[in-house]
Write a protein that holds these residues in place. Structure first.
Motif, mmCIF file in Angstrom:
data_model
loop_
_atom_site.group_PDB
_atom_site.id
_atom_site.type_symbol
_atom_site.label_atom_id
_atom_site.label_comp_id
_atom_site.label_asym_id
_atom_site.label_seq_id
_atom_site.Cartn_x
_atom_site.Cartn_y
_atom_site.Cartn_z
ATOM 1 N N ASP A 1 -58.353 63.551 -5.348
ATOM 2 C CA ASP A 1 -57.719 62.419 -6.018
ATOM 3 C C ASP A 1 -56.875 62.930 -7.188
ATOM 4 N N VAL A 2 -55.644 62.411 -7.276
ATOM 5 C CA VAL A 2 -54.743 62.798 -8.358
ATOM 6 C C VAL A 2 -54.320 61.542 -9.113
ATOM 7 N N SER A 3 -54.593 61.506 -10.401
ATOM 8 C CA SER A 3 -54.252 60.352 -11.235
ATOM 9 C C SER A 3 -52.739 60.223 -11.392
ATOM 10 N N ALA A 4 -52.294 58.984 -11.558
ATOM 11 C CA ALA A 4 -50.873 58.730 -11.817
ATOM 12 C C ALA A 4 -50.436 59.340 -13.144
ATOM 13 N N LYS A 5 -51.375 59.658 -14.025
ATOM 14 C CA LYS A 5 -51.053 60.215 -15.331
ATOM 15 C C LYS A 5 -50.870 61.734 -15.293
ATOM 16 N N LYS A 6 -51.257 62.366 -14.173
ATOM 17 C CA LYS A 6 -51.192 63.824 -14.094
ATOM 18 C C LYS A 6 -49.783 64.294 -13.721
ATOM 19 N N ASP A 7 -49.338 65.327 -14.414
ATOM 20 C CA ASP A 7 -48.050 65.932 -14.099
ATOM 21 C C ASP A 7 -48.181 66.820 -12.863
ATOM 22 N N MET A 8 -47.048 67.119 -12.216
ATOM 23 C CA MET A 8 -47.042 67.955 -11.017
ATOM 24 C C MET A 8 -45.868 68.919 -11.054
ATOM 25 N N MET A 9 -45.997 70.031 -10.346
ATOM 26 C CA MET A 9 -44.932 70.996 -10.118
ATOM 27 C C MET A 9 -44.990 71.404 -8.642
ATOM 28 N N LEU A 10 -43.856 71.385 -7.973
ATOM 29 C CA LEU A 10 -43.785 71.797 -6.572
ATOM 30 C C LEU A 10 -43.049 73.127 -6.521
ATOM 31 N N HIS A 11 -43.744 74.164 -6.101
ATOM 32 C CA HIS A 11 -43.233 75.535 -6.128
ATOM 33 C C HIS A 11 -42.654 75.914 -4.775
ATOM 34 N N HIS A 12 -41.361 76.287 -4.753
ATOM 35 C CA HIS A 12 -40.762 76.849 -3.544
ATOM 36 C C HIS A 12 -41.023 78.350 -3.582
ATOM 37 N N ILE A 13 -41.871 78.825 -2.690
ATOM 38 C CA ILE A 13 -42.416 80.173 -2.807
ATOM 39 C C ILE A 13 -41.337 81.237 -2.638
ATOM 40 N N ALA A 14 -40.455 81.074 -1.659
ATOM 41 C CA ALA A 14 -39.462 82.117 -1.356
ATOM 42 C C ALA A 14 -38.500 82.342 -2.513
ATOM 43 N N SER A 15 -38.035 81.262 -3.148
ATOM 44 C CA SER A 15 -37.065 81.392 -4.244
ATOM 45 C C SER A 15 -37.722 81.461 -5.617
ATOM 46 N N ASP A 16 -39.047 81.195 -5.679
ATOM 47 C CA ASP A 16 -39.785 81.159 -6.945
ATOM 48 C C ASP A 16 -39.154 80.168 -7.916
ATOM 49 N N THR A 17 -38.796 78.985 -7.404
ATOM 50 C CA THR A 17 -38.258 77.909 -8.235
ATOM 51 C C THR A 17 -39.124 76.663 -8.062
ATOM 52 N N PHE A 18 -38.877 75.664 -8.933
ATOM 53 C CA PHE A 18 -39.776 74.521 -9.002
ATOM 54 C C PHE A 18 -39.023 73.194 -8.958
ATOM 55 N N THR A 19 -39.646 72.217 -8.313
ATOM 56 C CA THR A 19 -39.335 70.817 -8.555
ATOM 57 C C THR A 19 -40.266 70.389 -9.676
ATOM 58 N N ILE A 20 -39.681 69.947 -10.796
ATOM 59 C CA ILE A 20 -40.455 69.764 -12.023
ATOM 60 C C ILE A 20 -40.702 68.288 -12.307
ATOM 61 N N GLY A 21 -41.965 67.959 -12.579
ATOM 62 C CA GLY A 21 -42.326 66.608 -12.986
ATOM 63 C C GLY A 21 -42.925 65.794 -11.854
ATOM 64 N N ALA A 22 -43.871 64.921 -12.212
ATOM 65 C CA ALA A 22 -44.581 64.115 -11.211
ATOM 66 C C ALA A 22 -43.637 63.201 -10.446
ATOM 67 N N THR A 23 -42.680 62.589 -11.137
ATOM 68 C CA THR A 23 -41.770 61.654 -10.464
ATOM 69 C C THR A 23 -40.971 62.352 -9.374
ATOM 70 N N ALA A 24 -40.378 63.508 -9.719
ATOM 71 C CA ALA A 24 -39.575 64.240 -8.739
ATOM 72 C C ALA A 24 -40.435 64.771 -7.600
ATOM 73 N N CYS A 25 -41.645 65.250 -7.912
ATOM 74 C CA CYS A 25 -42.524 65.786 -6.876
ATOM 75 C C CYS A 25 -43.003 64.681 -5.933
ATOM 76 N N ARG A 26 -43.395 63.547 -6.484
ATOM 77 C CA ARG A 26 -43.856 62.443 -5.641
ATOM 78 C C ARG A 26 -42.734 61.948 -4.734
ATOM 79 N N LYS A 27 -41.523 61.919 -5.279
ATOM 80 C CA LYS A 27 -40.388 61.487 -4.464
ATOM 81 C C LYS A 27 -40.152 62.451 -3.304
ATOM 82 N N LYS A 28 -40.242 63.741 -3.568
ATOM 83 C CA LYS A 28 -40.011 64.734 -2.524
ATOM 84 C C LYS A 28 -41.114 64.716 -1.472
ATOM 85 N N LEU A 29 -42.332 64.365 -1.879
ATOM 86 C CA LEU A 29 -43.468 64.337 -0.963
ATOM 87 C C LEU A 29 -43.709 62.957 -0.370
ATOM 88 N N ASN A 30 -42.814 61.988 -0.685
ATOM 89 C CA ASN A 30 -42.946 60.608 -0.194
ATOM 90 C C ASN A 30 -44.278 59.987 -0.601
#
Length: 383
Positions: A298-327
């Motif tokens: 379970d992940v609270s709506a208050k928790k921040d998130m980072m989505l790591h693209h492993i090959a490029s070592d870059t990030f989608t930053i923030g819960a809003t952007a991560c949730r949008k990318k993960l639908n």
């Protein structure tokens, strides 16, 4: 009198200043900067090194040293943002400039000043140059929604104002050949804006800078795609006191953000965030640790998130952007499992417990205090 737009902003007036201890100190500062500039010129490409060295020498001529002894005025400490200041349409450079010899000279001026001040570059870079004691400020509005300027020099997505000049009227950061620089070592996609604000016209009596209402000529160079892409644009204009000029606005297609994130390797036998940071030489900050999702939870709506693209070592930053990318729903608690994360990515969730112990094999992130520290742990990012 209007001059050619292909011009370098170098003041040609000769300014007389009486000899004084203050002037002697300024000369010593100038000599130190000249040595730095000579090293920067020597590291340039063979084709440009001679010209850049000449420009650096011009930038640190006795005229520049003398004219640095300008009248005192309050510093920017404690000032508010210039949100209420006037926006104006840019005009072509004129008045205090002389014609350039060729189209490359404005770039060589920018290169020499950036090298002199030890500025960095990256996938996206905006550089402001002008030749006036006025306090001009470079502003960036980046895709993550942050506003980068003198009052907030770094943002979560990795943008960084690494040089702010002419804040006051004395010291090594005061110059008639100033430069300001904002860069992203690796940039997130989205809409960006670059503006220039004239916060204050410092006044130098009996010189071309005696008028407090003068318009100041400036240039902004925008580079996208790093050093080798050749995607470079220039903006040339003037700005009056308390005015803001918009220079660039574009929809950036970036490779992803580096932010202020440092990836921590899984501890052998498990460990806390503090232990992992100590082992890696990374600054530990309570509440800024993130753990990789390796099981359904379970992940609270208050928790921040980072989505790591492993090959490029870059990030989608923030819960809003991560949730949008993960639908995922944006404003509610959710259950997340590794199967919800696309192949090639790793999802990290913020931990609010400073002494949380991660099991063996679980990756972690730490958001460090500065972009500079994050880049030290990524040798490939930025120069």
């Amino acid at each position: 009198m209007r001059r050619t737009p292909q011009a370098k902003a170098v003041v040609t007036a000769v300014i007389s200043v009486r000899r004084s201890p203050r002037l002697a100190k300024l000369r010593r500062v100038s000599a130190r900067n000249e040595r730095k500039s000579a090293l920067a010129a020597a590291s340039a490409s063979p084709r440009r090194s001679a010209r850049i060295a000449k420009l650096v020498a011009m930038a640190k001529s006795p005229q520049s040293v003398q004219s640095a002894a300008i009248s005192s005025s309050p510093s920017r400490r404690g000032r508010s943002t210039p949100a209420a200041q006037t926006s104006v349409t840019a005009t072509v450079i004129h008045t205090t400039i002389v014609p350039v010899n060729n189209a490359n000279e404005r770039e060589e001026i920018a290169i020499a000043r950036l090298a002199r001040e030890g500025c960095r570059n990256g996938e996206v870079q905006a550089t402001l140059t002008w030749s006036d004691p006025a306090d001009l400020d470079l502003h960036a509005y980046c895709a993550c929604g942050a506003h980068i300027y003198y009052g907030s020099k770094e943002c979560a997505c990795g943008g960084w104002l690494d040089r702010d000049m002419n804040v006051s009227t004395t010291g090594p950061n005061s110059s008639l050949e100033p430069v300001e620089n904002i860069f992203w070592a690796s940039s997130p996609s989205g809409v960006y804006r670059i503006t220039v604000n004239n916060f204050r016209n410092h006044v130098l009596p009996n010189s071309p800078f005696a008028d407090p209402l003068r318009r100041v000529a400036f240039r902004v160079r925008l580079r996208r795609g790093g050093d080798n892409a050749g995607n470079e644009q220039w903006f040339e204009g003037t700005v009056g006191p308390n005015e803001t000029v918009e220079c660039f606005s574009w929809n950036n297609v970036g490779t992803g953000a580096l932010g202020r994130m440092v990836l921590l390797q899984p501890p052998v036998g498990g460990g806390t965030f503090k232990d992992m940071c100590a082992a890696a030489g990374v600054t530990f900050t309570k509440g800024q640790g993130y753990y990789a999702v390796v099981r359904r939870e379970d992940v609270s709506a208050k928790k921040d998130m980072m989505l790591h693209h492993i090959a490029s070592d870059t990030f989608t930053i923030g819960a809003t952007a991560c949730r949008k990318k993960l639908n995922l729903p944006e404003d509610s608690d959710v259950k997340i499992s590794p199967s919800d994360v696309p192949d090639g990515f790793r999802l990290f969730v913020q931990s609010t417990s400073h002494n949380r112990k991660l099991p063996a094999g679980v990756h972690a992130l730490m958001m460090v205090p500065t972009v500079a520290e994050a880049l030290r742990h990524r040798p490939r990012a930025g120069n």
